[in-house]
Each structure stands twice: as C-alpha cells, then as structure tokens.
Design an enzyme around this catalytic site. Structure first.
Site, mmCIF file in Angstrom:
data_model
loop_
_atom_site.group_PDB
_atom_site.id
_atom_site.type_symbol
_atom_site.label_atom_id
_atom_site.label_comp_id
_atom_site.label_asym_id
_atom_site.label_seq_id
_atom_site.Cartn_x
_atom_site.Cartn_y
_atom_site.Cartn_z
ATOM 1 N N PRO A 33 0.799 -1.246 0.000
ATOM 2 C CA PRO A 33 0.000 0.000 0.000
ATOM 3 C C PRO A 33 0.826 1.288 0.000
ATOM 4 O O PRO A 33 0.271 2.362 -0.237
ATOM 5 C CB PRO A 33 -0.810 -0.110 1.310
ATOM 6 C CG PRO A 33 -0.714 -1.531 1.739
ATOM 7 C CD PRO A 33 0.626 -1.988 1.257
ATOM 8 N N SER A 34 2.120 1.205 0.253
ATOM 9 C CA SER A 34 2.957 2.401 0.342
ATOM 10 C C SER A 34 3.014 3.116 -1.002
ATOM 11 O O SER A 34 3.428 2.523 -2.009
ATOM 12 C CB SER A 34 4.370 2.005 0.779
ATOM 13 O OG SER A 34 5.305 3.006 0.435
ATOM 14 N N PRO A 35 2.630 4.404 -1.061
ATOM 15 C CA PRO A 35 2.693 5.119 -2.345
ATOM 16 C C PRO A 35 4.078 5.105 -2.997
ATOM 17 O O PRO A 35 4.175 4.815 -4.200
ATOM 18 C CB PRO A 35 2.232 6.535 -1.972
ATOM 19 C CG PRO A 35 1.306 6.332 -0.814
ATOM 20 C CD PRO A 35 1.950 5.211 -0.028
#
Length: 242
Positions: A33-35
């Site tokens: 999920p980390s951009p």
C-alpha cells in the site's frame, strides 16, 4: 591463435555459469500500500523487471530488524538491491531503473534541458505535493491525530501550482509520459482516493485521466488503484463517527 580463442570462449562461458547465466533480478523491499513503493512497482512493470519481492511490514517493525538495518541504516522503504547497488528513496530508484533498464530514454530523457524539467517535477512531488499530502492525511491514519485544515490549505496551494505547471503540455514535464508523471500520478491518485477534490483543477483532472489511461496496460488498478483505496479506507475508519 586458435588456442587463444578457445581459452577466451571458455573463460566467457565460465563467467556466465558462475553468475547463474544471466543478470539477477533486483530485490525490492517494499509494502504494497505504500505510495512510494507503488511507483517503483509500476515502473518495474513498464520495464519488464521481475523483482525479487521482499515485504517489509513497517507497522510490525520489520524495518528495524538487524539484517534490514545493515542494508539500509535509514530503514525506509522502498529499498532495492541490484547486485550490490543498494538504493532507497523511491524517486532516486525510479531514476536509476529508468536509466539502467529502459529500452530507450523516453521515460527519463537524456536531453539535459528536458531531463532538468523532469527532475524539477520529481522534486516538486517529493518536497511539496507528496510532502503536503503526507502532512495532512497521514498523521490521522497512523497516529489518530485530527485533520488539520490549515494543512489542507497548503495542499490546495500545491495543487494550484501543479495545475499551473501543466499549462501548454499534455504531461507533467513534456508532451510525453515520463517518470515525473509516474510519481506524481501515485500522489495525485492517492489524494483523489482520500476524497480531495482533484476535479476542481481542470488541467490536473485531464492530466490524471491521461496518466491512468496510459498506465492501464501495466496493471495500474492492481498495483496502484486498489492500494490507494486501502489507505483511503484506513483514513475513513479514523474519521467517521461511529
């Protein structure tokens, strides 16, 4: 002469066999999920890089384990290890991968004047747009802080600036998609998922759709769209009244 040629061929074959016959895939330490991690995954898909994926769950403290600290003392993700070249900071990774693995220079142009524009947009994302998005939304997601509307004003200001820079060209730096668009796409699409009114910025709105269309063949929804929704759901869980 024949003996020399035979010796050279044998040495060449030995070198190939000793390295496993081909260049090893870069190892990517990441969290889906980390951009910043999402931008690297998207570029990897564009370039056909088959990463050796290693999940680092920062919420569980994986980044503080001794083996990862030995690799990256700053203990941040994404981090890559490409045959001993260890890099962190996603935008530096994008620049390296585009230069090292790109079939041409379209994603990261070699023309110094064009590259200067691409680099400027990349730094704008890092230091301004992404930083202000993080400052406004992430304290609520991770530390239960109330949303600070003064920080939203700063994010709005950054979107105004970005909207102005898009005047006169189709993409962030030129009329062609580059890694500047990739990192900005991840940031802007995350803001959109959080509920920020991206559509009120006309040039940004059309740029965003162009970028999404461009990236659809590269598993955009799986790698970025669905993961932006995960963070947005985390925000809503912290802000909705029970």
């Amino acid at each position: 002469m024949l003996d020399d040629t035979t010796h050279i061929v044998k040495e060449f074959v030995y070198c190939i066999l000793s390295r496993g016959g081909a260049k090893m895939s870069p190892t990517l330490y990441y969290l889906p999920p980390s951009p910043p991690c999402r931008s690297v995954l998207l570029l990897g898909k564009m370039l056909g890089i088959d990463f050796d994926l290693k999940i680092i769950n920062v919420l569980a403290g994986d980044q503080l384990k001794p083996d990862f600290l030995e690799l990256n003392p700053q203990h941040c993700i994404p981090t890559i290890n490409d045959e001993g070249l260890v890099l962190w900071e996603s935008r530096a990774i994008l620049q390296y991968l585009a230069a090292a693995y790109g079939k041409d220079d379209s994603l990261y142009p070699k023309d110094v004047r064009v590259r200067a524009l691409v680099d400027q947009r990349i730094h704008f994302d890092l230091s301004t747009l992404y930083a202000r998005m993080f400052d406004y939304y992430l304290p609520t997601i991770f530390w239960n802080a109330p949303l600070d509307e003064s920080k939203k004003d700063r994010l709005t200001e950054a979107f105004d600036w970005f909207n102005s820079t898009l005047k006169g060209h189709e993409f962030a730096a030129t009329d062609a998609f580059t890694i500047a668009d990739l990192t900005l796409l991840v940031t802007v699409s995350q803001c959109e998922a959080f509920g920020f009114d991206v559509n009120s910025y006309n040039r940004v709105k059309h740029w965003l759709q162009r970028c999404k269309d461009y990236m659809q063949p590269y598993d955009y929804e799986e790698l970025n769209g669905s993961k932006a929704t995960i963070l947005a759901d985390m925000l809503r869980a912290k802000t909705e009244i029970p």
